[in-house]
Design a protein around this motif. Structure first.
Motif, PDB file in Angstrom:
ATOM      1  N   ILE A 167       0.850  -1.193   0.000  1.00  0.00           N
ATOM      2  CA  ILE A 167       0.000   0.000   0.000  1.00  0.00           C
ATOM      3  C   ILE A 167       0.889   1.247   0.000  1.00  0.00           C
ATOM      4  O   ILE A 167       1.923   1.281   0.666  1.00  0.00           O
ATOM      5  N   ASN A 168       0.504   2.231  -0.774  1.00  0.00           N
ATOM      6  CA  ASN A 168       1.240   3.503  -0.807  1.00  0.00           C
ATOM      7  C   ASN A 168       0.287   4.580  -1.333  1.00  0.00           C
ATOM      8  O   ASN A 168      -0.873   4.304  -1.655  1.00  0.00           O
ATOM      9  N   PRO A 203      -0.506  -3.712  10.846  1.00  0.00           N
ATOM     10  CA  PRO A 203      -1.760  -3.173  10.293  1.00  0.00           C
ATOM     11  C   PRO A 203      -2.444  -4.184   9.374  1.00  0.00           C
ATOM     12  O   PRO A 203      -1.798  -4.763   8.497  1.00  0.00           O
TER      13      PRO A 203
ATOM     14  N   PHE B 141       8.441  -2.962   3.510  1.00  0.00           N
ATOM     15  CA  PHE B 141       8.522  -3.347   4.913  1.00  0.00           C
ATOM     16  C   PHE B 141       8.803  -4.822   5.084  1.00  0.00           C
ATOM     17  O   PHE B 141       8.188  -5.661   4.432  1.00  0.00           O
ATOM     18  N   ASN B 168       3.248   4.550   3.181  1.00  0.00           N
ATOM     19  CA  ASN B 168       3.352   3.165   2.716  1.00  0.00           C
ATOM     20  C   ASN B 168       3.187   2.240   3.919  1.00  0.00           C
ATOM     21  O   ASN B 168       3.009   2.705   5.046  1.00  0.00           O
ATOM     22  N   TYR B 169       3.220   0.943   3.665  1.00  0.00           N
ATOM     23  CA  TYR B 169       3.004  -0.007   4.754  1.00  0.00           C
ATOM     24  C   TYR B 169       4.078   0.127   5.833  1.00  0.00           C
ATOM     25  O   TYR B 169       3.795  -0.006   7.024  1.00  0.00           O
ATOM     26  N   LEU B 172       3.203   2.959   8.148  1.00  0.00           N
ATOM     27  CA  LEU B 172       2.036   2.598   8.968  1.00  0.00           C
ATOM     28  C   LEU B 172       2.423   1.592  10.054  1.00  0.00           C
ATOM     29  O   LEU B 172       1.999   1.711  11.207  1.00  0.00           O
ATOM     30  N   ALA B 173       3.245   0.614   9.688  1.00  0.00           N
ATOM     31  CA  ALA B 173       3.621  -0.434  10.648  1.00  0.00           C
ATOM     32  C   ALA B 173       4.457   0.146  11.792  1.00  0.00           C
ATOM     33  O   ALA B 173       4.265  -0.227  12.956  1.00  0.00           O
TER      34      ALA B 173
END
Lengths: 304, 304
Positions: A167-168, A203, B141, B168-169, B172-173
């Motif tokens: 995801i981005n 997430p 990630f 991006n992931y 978020l992580a």
């Protein structure tokens, strides 16, 4: 509150006699991460080979296709499961798009935010898609340079979103452009906000989906547990009698809720996310019919 | 519903006479993307140079620091604005973290999900930060390979999130890991779900923030419009009389809501996000005192 803990041979036999169809969540029930839980092969073999029960594995994990799920079962030594016994949220989403939304397989496309499990199931259903793991979407987003942005595709009729480790901003921006078209359907594989990775939480699909719902000001239709779309697909596909069916899971708010909403009986196993305290907590309003420490206990009780 | 559309010279003069302080949103009011809206220089020059009004530019855009904002004003030919007339959400967030959360500038750090505008304002306030545009967070990630994940920093006391085109992931992580610590504050620059880019809408800060709120199961404290933290800072910094002040904006749910919550009068311009239909929609409960097609109309009406 009508709830029994299964702790004797008599209870275990009585429990199994009530049902022909056993729906299982996987993570926390069959395995934990990449480790099989104790006596799982034994109980599954007993149910399927000796008692001729119908087994269905129901998972919210959309990152794997059923093919890839099957490989995981085999790698863990479970060789007697076949693809049509697996029902995960990417498959459920493909069915929903095919059978309920009735997309035109010749002319319509799905824009995917998610990983190859979703792509695999769409391909298998013969549904055209764009996006997903396309590496052009890994580039930093710019309105001018994005091929996806510059060539928004009028044949996109569905946005399908699930857990996406890629995801981005680029993917969110393109997803939004399609979601701003009111005629485009918005489908999500599942809405779990996190997933466990060893001792960490990462997430989950719900994170991406909430991001898309926020910018588009829309709600997605979820195909995963506890949404009944998934249950309807399973019932239709397997032609099961819900009065003779039980949902086995480790999470009250997805698995057990899913079983109850579908009118099935429910068995909570304590080998995953939820504990006995969670069941009897005054904040919990999802009470299973039965609970047991782990699935393998059924085997041990019967053969003791 | 007490609302007037300004359409005559008399109304325009009457409107301007009521106020000493003009708070302006920028995007959709002063400019649209990188294009100045018609007659904007003329009306701003008239207000400041001829009528000696106090102008304050209040923006939820956190991607630029005030310095960078000033450059944008100058590039568009507006040379008579200075830094203390600009109040954006990255500046408001830095003030909030410094003055309200009272972080220790020697020992505490902020983990930033956002762009260099935020970094610039934190630096100027002397607050330490990590994350932000750090290119190591651009990598895909993986729990094992992420330096950020492998070296979670106990001195992080705040997660500050805003619009991030590099979201991006990975980001978020890491953000989630800090937010899972209950002692870490969760601050957001603003919660706009989208922002306009020419004729397109793109995902706004609210998109990233909702993603983080979803996986962490927490709520952020927003420093942007319509949150009153920002209004309090402006009133304090500029010592303005709210009864002689008007908030001018293009969005009902941020700008106009912000003005009303702060006790100011409000003027909606239709040159940005919201239309006349939005104002009179039965779903809208944020009604401005005045509205006008575009800010420059005030100039045209007065000089016709």
């Amino acid at each position: 509150m009508d709830i029994s803990k299964i702790t004797s041979k008599e209870q275990a036999v009585g429990f199994l006699n009530q049902f022909d169809n056993f729906l299982f969540d996987c993570d926390g029930v069959i395995w934990s991460g990449n480790t099989l839980l104790p006596k799982t092969i034994e109980i599954l073999t007993y149910l399927k080979m000796e008692l001729h029960k119908n087994l269905i594995f129901v998972s919210n994990n959309s990152t794997k296709s059923r093919e890839e799920y099957l490989k995981k079962f085999r790698k863990l030594g479970i060789n007697f499961i076949n693809k049509n016994e697996i029902f995960n949220s990417s498959f459920a989403s493909a069915i929903y798009i095919e059978k309920i939304l009735n997309v035109n397989k010749e002319t319509d496309k799905v824009f995917v935010i998610g990983m190859r499990g979703i792509e695999g199931e769409l391909r298998e259903a013969g549904i055209k898609y764009i996006g997903g793991e396309d590496i052009r979407l890994d580039d930093k987003f710019s309105v001018e340079e994005s091929e996806y942005f510059q060539n928004l595709d009028p044949s996109v009729k569905v946005v399908l979103a699930g857990l996406d480790l890629n995801i981005n901003y680029h993917r969110l921006a393109i997803g939004l452009q399609y979601l701003l078209r009111p005629e485009v359907f918005f489908v999500s594989t599942n809405i779990d906000s996190t997933f466990p990775n060893g001792k960490f939480k990462l997430p989950g699909a719900g994170t991406m989906i909430k991001a898309l719902e926020t910018c588009s000001n829309r709600k997605s239709i979820s195909c995963g547990k506890p949404n009944l779309n998934m249950m309807k697909s399973i019932i239709k596909e397997h032609n099961i009698d819900i009065s003779r069916s039980v949902m086995v899971g480790d999470r009250l708010n997805t698995d057990i809720k899913f079983g109850k909403l579908g009118g099935l009986s429910t068995l909570l196993v304590l080998s995953g996310i939820c504990s006995e305290e969670d069941v009897f907590s005054k904040d919990n309003d999802v009470v299973p019919n039965y609970y047991i420490n782990k699935l393998g206990d059924l085997y041990e009780l019967i053969h003791e």
